[in-house]
Design a protein around this motif. Structure first.
Motif, PDB file in Angstrom:
ATOM      1  N   ARG A  69       0.925  -0.814   0.114  1.00 47.67           N
ATOM      2  CA  ARG A  69       0.055  -0.007   0.104  1.00 47.67           C
ATOM      3  C   ARG A  69       0.494   1.036   0.142  1.00 47.67           C
ATOM      4  O   ARG A  69       0.540   2.171  -0.293  1.00 47.67           O
ATOM      5  CB  ARG A  69      -1.134   0.256   1.334  1.00 47.67           C
ATOM      6  CG  ARG A  69      -2.432  -1.509   1.287  1.00 47.67           C
ATOM      7  CD  ARG A  69      -2.592  -0.443  -0.230  1.00 47.67           C
ATOM      8  NE  ARG A  69      -3.386   0.518  -0.377  1.00 47.67           N
ATOM      9  CZ  ARG A  69      -4.284   0.692  -1.815  1.00 47.67           C
ATOM     10  NH1 ARG A  69      -4.528  -0.076  -2.390  1.00 47.67           N
ATOM     11  NH2 ARG A  69      -4.328   1.359  -2.015  1.00 47.67           N
TER      12      ARG A  69
ATOM     13  N   SER B  37       4.331   5.278  -4.515  1.00 46.23           N
ATOM     14  CA  SER B  37       5.285   4.593  -5.283  1.00 46.23           C
ATOM     15  C   SER B  37       5.659   5.872  -6.488  1.00 46.23           C
ATOM     16  O   SER B  37       4.205   6.004  -6.994  1.00 46.23           O
ATOM     17  CB  SER B  37       5.584   3.711  -5.135  1.00 46.23           C
ATOM     18  OG  SER B  37       4.704   3.081  -6.441  1.00 46.23           O
TER      19      SER B  37
ATOM     20  N   THR C 138      -2.775   9.808  -1.749  1.00 44.33           N
ATOM     21  CA  THR C 138      -2.235  10.483  -2.125  1.00 44.33           C
ATOM     22  C   THR C 138      -3.349  12.191  -2.459  1.00 44.33           C
ATOM     23  O   THR C 138      -3.839  11.568  -3.299  1.00 44.33           O
ATOM     24  CB  THR C 138      -1.517  10.670  -3.260  1.00 44.33           C
ATOM     25  OG1 THR C 138      -0.187   9.907  -3.024  1.00 44.33           O
ATOM     26  CG2 THR C 138      -1.014  12.086  -4.073  1.00 44.33           C
TER      27      THR C 138
ATOM     28  N   VAL D 111      -1.388   5.011 -12.146  1.00 45.50           N
ATOM     29  CA  VAL D 111      -1.821   6.468 -11.504  1.00 45.50           C
ATOM     30  C   VAL D 111      -3.601   6.736 -12.601  1.00 45.50           C
ATOM     31  O   VAL D 111      -3.584   6.595 -14.051  1.00 45.50           O
ATOM     32  CB  VAL D 111      -1.143   7.970 -11.539  1.00 45.50           C
ATOM     33  CG1 VAL D 111      -2.173   9.102 -10.999  1.00 45.50           C
ATOM     34  CG2 VAL D 111       0.526   7.384 -11.151  1.00 45.50           C
TER      35      VAL D 111
ATOM     36  N   PHE E  70      -0.697  14.909 -15.137  1.00 40.09           N
ATOM     37  CA  PHE E  70      -0.475  13.293 -15.868  1.00 40.09           C
ATOM     38  C   PHE E  70      -1.016  13.752 -16.626  1.00 40.09           C
ATOM     39  O   PHE E  70      -0.807  12.142 -17.322  1.00 40.09           O
ATOM     40  CB  PHE E  70      -0.980  12.744 -14.636  1.00 40.09           C
ATOM     41  CG  PHE E  70       0.010  13.090 -12.999  1.00 40.09           C
ATOM     42  CD1 PHE E  70       0.796  11.141 -12.557  1.00 40.09           C
ATOM     43  CD2 PHE E  70      -0.392  13.180 -12.154  1.00 40.09           C
ATOM     44  CE1 PHE E  70       1.543  11.199 -12.197  1.00 40.09           C
ATOM     45  CE2 PHE E  70       0.632  12.946 -11.246  1.00 40.09           C
ATOM     46  CZ  PHE E  70       1.441  11.787 -11.058  1.00 40.09           C
TER      47      PHE E  70
ATOM     48  N   LEU F 189       5.974  16.257  -4.231  1.00 43.15           N
ATOM     49  CA  LEU F 189       5.529  17.994  -5.550  1.00 43.15           C
ATOM     50  C   LEU F 189       7.208  17.271  -6.486  1.00 43.15           C
ATOM     51  O   LEU F 189       7.313  18.322  -5.334  1.00 43.15           O
ATOM     52  CB  LEU F 189       5.309  18.830  -5.507  1.00 43.15           C
ATOM     53  CG  LEU F 189       4.375  19.561  -4.955  1.00 43.15           C
ATOM     54  CD1 LEU F 189       4.663  21.068  -4.049  1.00 43.15           C
ATOM     55  CD2 LEU F 189       2.981  19.757  -5.854  1.00 43.15           C
TER      56      LEU F 189
ATOM     57  N   SER G 108      -5.912   4.321  -5.820  1.00 43.45           N
ATOM     58  CA  SER G 108      -4.951   4.015  -6.757  1.00 43.45           C
ATOM     59  C   SER G 108      -4.756   2.203  -6.538  1.00 43.45           C
ATOM     60  O   SER G 108      -4.541   1.733  -5.750  1.00 43.45           O
ATOM     61  CB  SER G 108      -3.360   4.366  -7.088  1.00 43.45           C
ATOM     62  OG  SER G 108      -2.739   4.500  -5.290  1.00 43.45           O
TER      63      SER G 108
HETATM   64  C1  LIG Z   1       9.389   9.067  -4.962  1.00 49.97           C
HETATM   65  C2  LIG Z   1       7.789   9.621  -5.443  1.00 49.97           C
HETATM   66  C3  LIG Z   1       7.732  10.644  -5.969  1.00 49.97           C
HETATM   67  C4  LIG Z   1       5.948  10.536  -6.003  1.00 49.97           C
HETATM   68  N1  LIG Z   1       5.960  12.059  -7.404  1.00 49.97           N
HETATM   69  C5  LIG Z   1       4.355  12.792  -6.948  1.00 49.97           C
HETATM   70  C6  LIG Z   1       4.658  13.870  -7.967  1.00 49.97           C
HETATM   71  O1  LIG Z   1       5.684  14.564  -8.613  1.00 49.97           O
HETATM   72  N2  LIG Z   1       3.078  14.071  -8.187  1.00 49.97           N
HETATM   73  C7  LIG Z   1       2.408  13.593  -7.697  1.00 49.97           C
HETATM   74  O2  LIG Z   1       0.938  14.284  -7.642  1.00 49.97           O
HETATM   75  N3  LIG Z   1       2.327  12.628  -6.981  1.00 49.97           N
HETATM   76  C8  LIG Z   1       3.694  11.940  -7.184  1.00 49.97           C
HETATM   77  N4  LIG Z   1       3.797  10.873  -5.816  1.00 49.97           N
HETATM   78  C9  LIG Z   1       2.543   9.901  -5.740  1.00 49.97           C
HETATM   79  C10 LIG Z   1       2.426   8.698  -6.869  1.00 49.97           C
HETATM   80  O3  LIG Z   1       2.153   9.088  -7.895  1.00 49.97           O
HETATM   81  C11 LIG Z   1       1.184   7.664  -5.601  1.00 49.97           C
HETATM   82  O4  LIG Z   1       1.705   7.525  -4.127  1.00 49.97           O
HETATM   83  C12 LIG Z   1       1.017   6.974  -6.546  1.00 49.97           C
HETATM   84  O5  LIG Z   1       0.430   7.097  -7.779  1.00 49.97           O
HETATM   85  C13 LIG Z   1      -0.348   5.770  -5.682  1.00 49.97           C
HETATM   86  O6  LIG Z   1      -1.010   6.345  -5.221  1.00 49.97           O
HETATM   87  P1  LIG Z   1      -1.524   7.253  -3.452  1.00 49.97           P
HETATM   88  O7  LIG Z   1      -0.342   7.449  -2.926  1.00 49.97           O
HETATM   89  O8  LIG Z   1      -3.020   7.273  -3.835  1.00 49.97           O
HETATM   90  O9  LIG Z   1      -1.698   5.476  -2.948  1.00 49.97           O
HETATM   91  C14 LIG Z   1       4.776  10.585  -5.596  1.00 49.97           C
HETATM   92  C15 LIG Z   1       5.484   9.466  -5.489  1.00 49.97           C
HETATM   93  C16 LIG Z   1       7.002   8.538  -4.255  1.00 49.97           C
HETATM   94  C17 LIG Z   1       6.676   7.818  -3.853  1.00 49.97           C
END
Ligand SMILES: Cc1cc2nc3c(=O)[nH]c(=O)nc-3n(C[C@H](O)[C@H](O)[C@H](O)COP(=O)(O)O)c2cc1C
Length: 335
Positions: free
Chosen positions: A15, A18, A117, A193, A215, A279, A320
């Motif tokens: 969960r 990433s 997120t 995503v 995105f 971000l 997600s």
């Molecule tokens: C190292 C890292 C960088 C990420 N960078 C972005 C980002 O720049 N923009 C964004 O909207 N989400 C970012 N995310 C969030 C991921 O898109 C999100 O964790 C993934 O889609 C899974 O969704 P959830 O967090 O809701 O489970 C990042 C996550 C990680 C771990």
């Protein structure tokens, strides 16, 4: 531990957030040990050529596993990079004792499933300083610094670098092709995503200084712009807290530790009702990442930029997907 118990722990670990929901991890379990490795088949060669953000993602999964174990009454210890000949073997988690879980252990583990997120604008309600202090201490325990971007010149520099990075990315066909390959329209997709988890409007049109990653760039031409209502009040400008997390070093060890720190930060924030969205555009590119170091006079290396706040009432982004546990967990041969 029985394999089924490991499967439950790994389900919690997966969960973890990433980068692009690539879920770049593999797990192998024996009776008392869980090995966590980077899965290079899920790499992002354009956005993340060094694998830094994917190793951070795996670090989050490591710590989610530790939290899930604690709630199951298992005390564990983590050895980082246990195999000098295999740098993709990021961590070994060993169960060393059994103990009655505390209420906090249970609360943190329950937050794993609730965390998401949240990219929609947050409420204007400020995040309490006491909570930020607590999160700073959590990150510090992993050797990570945690710095709210508060001074206006720091904010201006950070916003500029994010916008600059986003512009560079949107002008790079290889970046766009890679991004599109990880965006999903099928709500049952097990990775990537979901389009429904990202705000449909143009990030540059939203009343916020902080541009979230776009995105769906280039696919918005069908959404006809609504004419502005001249009588409508001006939109409320979002004022999220933005924090920068970083480390003194910039190697795999530092990246895994950044992920573990981020895991604790995200779970403690979730318990307190605070959501976050990374971000990381400005940290994708070596040029903007190193300019951030100089413009903000940072000692060390920025690893994560996080926007935090209270989600708006009724804001429930699409969840997600995750790959099934049996796709990521194998039984390792016992020592
Ligand atoms: C190292 C890292 C960088 C990420 N960078 C972005 C980002 O720049 N923009 C964004 O909207 N989400 C970012 N995310 C969030 C991921 O898109 C999100 O964790 C993934 O889609 C899974 O969704 P959830 O967090 O809701 O489970 C990042 C996550 C990680 C771990």
């Amino acid at each position: 531990m029985e394999h089924q118990e490991w499967a439950t722990v790994v389900e919690a670990a997966t969960r973890a957030p990433s980068i692009h929901n690539t879920q770049p991890w593999r797990f192998a379990a024996t009776a008392d040990r869980l090995d966590v490795s980077l899965d290079r088949d899920r790499a992002l060669p354009v956005l993340d050529p060094t694998g830094r953000q994917q190793v951070i993602s795996c670090g989050i999964a490591v710590e989610f596993a530790v939290v899930a174990l604690a709630a199951a009454g298992r005390v564990s210890e983590v050895e980082l990079l246990p195999d000098a000949d295999d740098q993709d073997h990021l961590a070994t988690i060993r169960v060393i004792a059994d103990i009655e879980p505390t209420a906090e252990d249970r609360e943190l583990a329950a937050a794993i499933d609730r965390r998401q997120t949240v990219r929609d604008p947050f409420q204007r309600r400020p995040v309490p300083v006491e909570l930020l202090d607590r999160l700073q201490a959590e990150a510090g325990a992993f050797g990570c610094w945690f710095k709210p971007v508060t001074r206006s010149e720091e904010e201006v520099a950070t916003v500029f670098l994010i916008d600059r990075a986003e512009e560079l990315e949107q002008g790079d066909p290889a970046y766009l092709a890679e991004l599109r390959s990880w965006v999903r329209t099928d709500p049952t997709a097990v990775d990537g995503v979901p389009v429904d988890a990202v705000p449909s409007g143009d990030p540059h049109q939203r009343p916020s200084n902080w541009s979230i990653r776009d995105f769906v760039v280039g696919t918005r031409e069908h959404a006809a712009a609504q004419p502005a209502d001249p009588g409508a009040p001006p939109p409320e400008v979002e004022r999220p807290v933005v924090v920068l997390m970083g480390t003194d070093g910039d190697d795999r060890h530092a990246w895994v530790q950044s992920g573990r720190a981020l895991a604790r930060v995200l779970l403690q924030a979730t318990v307190a009702g605070v959501a976050a969205s990374p971000l990381t555009q400005a940290l994708d590119w070596p040029a903007t990442r190193s300019r951030m170091r100089t413009r903000l006079s940072l000692v060390g290396h920025p690893q994560m930029l996080l926007r935090m706040g209270y989600p708006a009432e009724g804001s429930t982004p699409a969840r997600s997907g995750r790959r099934p546990v049996e796709d990521v967990l194998t039984r390792a041969p016992a020592d």
